[in-house]
Design an enzyme around this catalytic site. Structure first.
Site, mmCIF file in Angstrom:
data_model
loop_
_atom_site.group_PDB
_atom_site.id
_atom_site.type_symbol
_atom_site.label_atom_id
_atom_site.label_comp_id
_atom_site.label_asym_id
_atom_site.label_seq_id
_atom_site.Cartn_x
_atom_site.Cartn_y
_atom_site.Cartn_z
ATOM 1 C CG ASP A 24 -7.706 -2.006 -3.000
ATOM 2 O OD1 ASP A 24 -8.386 -1.080 -2.563
ATOM 3 O OD2 ASP A 24 -7.198 -1.286 -2.614
ATOM 4 C CG HIS A 67 -2.340 0.819 1.232
ATOM 5 N ND1 HIS A 67 -2.174 1.971 1.557
ATOM 6 C CD2 HIS A 67 -3.184 1.256 0.708
ATOM 7 C CE1 HIS A 67 -3.222 2.980 1.133
ATOM 8 N NE2 HIS A 67 -4.195 1.639 0.914
#
Length: 429
Positions: free
Chosen positions: A364, A307
């Protein structure tokens, strides 16, 4: 620690105040930089080191893997609260009482009807249109049906605008999906809770009873909570900067939806499934693709791992991984795409290369798996993200307007041509 910072420029020393946040975050206030230096600015591509505002909504510490809404940990909120409670918390600053939450839900439900003319706008889109483009357009169109601007000095006017958009957005989301799937539009059932009603609007068929699966409901509720806000990201910053021009709430939200559409932002969960499908088409060899991901000379990018902000494990991923496992177990789905996803997950969690670099599966990755298992079309994934992020955008817009923040106006360093005299067309060679 010093409460002032100093900059030496052109032989002069300038002093700037240091701002400290409630979690000991430090910022140097340079709002007087241009005036005291005779026009100098900072250059910070992507604003990675620039604070655009002070905010009391969300605290994020990427190094420690901390995410809190209004001081409450994301772990505790996901376990103990529902999405509507979290929406109220983000927008109004405190968790609601039973009476406040009941009224909030009733008021939202009372605004869940959408003008019938909106259907005409929806009908104009082909089924092949990307749902995010459709949703952005429909959200913007709501301005035409609600033309009066919000009086931000009136608590009642602000409240009414908030419950109106919270009531109408699930309708637009569900209509967008049903249009794509060729299903008749559905208004759901306002006697149900917010997320239960959303599921009904999305999945109910006219010729059969729709029964809500509690495992799916729990997973979707958690996903919406985990996506509800994430500090000053691309779409949230867009909502704030558009709103800083005193554009209305619907217009600001529409701009946020467009920003969220990008594959580097909200479109990442769609990109995960597209990657998994590409791996399947190539034979489904996860080890091959893990090796490609580690090869610096290979253009392949492993989507859904690591991330930009979290330098450790994404705290939202820890929560939603459990929900994803429950969904796959409960539904008993046999899907080679989901098998590939589980294979990549296990290899990444045990491979020294990924563990050392802390390239763990992020939110995600798991959200894409859940949405696929639920039967939501792949290009609807970011639309679902939008609905989750709605309370955060509203809270950020409301905070920005109430604090009377100035209109956003970034500067630039010009690198183009110097002055050039105009040459008449007949004399140009």
């Amino acid at each position: 620690m010093a409460d002032k910072a100093y900059l030496e420029f052109d032989g002069e020393r300038h002093e700037f105040p240091v701002i400290r946040g409630s979690e000991d975050e430090v910022g140097i206030n340079i709002k007087t930089l241009r005036s005291v230096t005779g026009g100098a600015i900072t250059l910070d591509p992507g604003f990675k080191n620039t604070g655009a505002c002070e905010s009391g909504i969300t605290f994020l510490d990427g190094e420690k893997g901390i995410l809190r809404y209004r001081g409450y940990s994301i772990e505790e909120l996901a376990e103990k609260a529902d999405f509507l409670e979290v929406a109220y918390l983000l927008i109004f600053g405190n968790l609601p009482t039973k009476e406040e939450l009941k009224k909030f839900g009733i008021d939202i439900a009372s605004h869940s009807m959408v003008d019938e003319d909106v259907k005409k706008i929806l009908d104009a889109f082909p089924k092949a249109a990307h749902p995010m483009g459709v949703l952005s357009s429909l959200t913007s169109a709501l301005t035409a049906f609600n033309p009066s601007s919000v009086d931000v000095s009136s608590e009642e006017a602000m409240y009414n605008a908030i419950v109106r958009i919270l009531g109408k957005m699930p309708v637009l989301v569900s209509w967008t999906m049903r249009k794509k799937m060729g299903l008749p539009l559905d208004y759901g059932d306002t006697s149900l809770g917010y997320v239960e009603n959303l599921m009904t609007k999305m999945f109910r068929k006219p010729n059969e009873e729709y029964v809500i699966n509690p495992v799916i409901l729990n997973a979707l509720d958690k996903l919406l909570i985990l996506h509800a806000d994430h500090e000053q990201n691309c779409s949230t910053s867009t909502v704030r900067i558009v709103g800083s021009s005193h554009a209305g709430l619907f217009a600001s939200l529409s701009a946020g939806i467009s920003a969220l559409w990008g594959p580097l932002h909200g479109g990442a969960n769609q990109a995960v499934i597209e990657m998994l499908e590409a791996i399947k088409e190539d034979g489904g060899d996860t080890k091959k693709y893990m090796a490609k991901a580690k090869d610096k000379n290979d253009p392949f990018r492993l989507m859904g791992f690591g991330h930009r902000v979290y330098k450790n494990f994404d705290p939202r991923a820890r929560i939603i991984k459990e929900a994803a496992d429950e969904v796959l177990h409960d539904l008993g789905i046999e899907d080679p795409i989901l098998d590939i996803a589980k294979g990549l997950e296990q290899e990444a969690l045990s491979d020294e290369y990924f563990v050392k670099r802390k390239l763990y599966p992020n939110v995600d990755f798991y959200s894409g798996i859940i949405y696929r298992a639920m039967g939501i079309p792949i290009d609807m994934f970011t639309v679902m993200f939008t609905l989750g992020r709605l309370p955060g955008w509203i809270a950020q817009w409301k905070e920005m307007r109430l604090r009377k923040e100035p209109i956003g106006r970034p500067r630039q360093i010009y690198t183009g041509e110097n002055f050039r005299p105009f040459v008449a067309l007949k004399d140009r060679t």
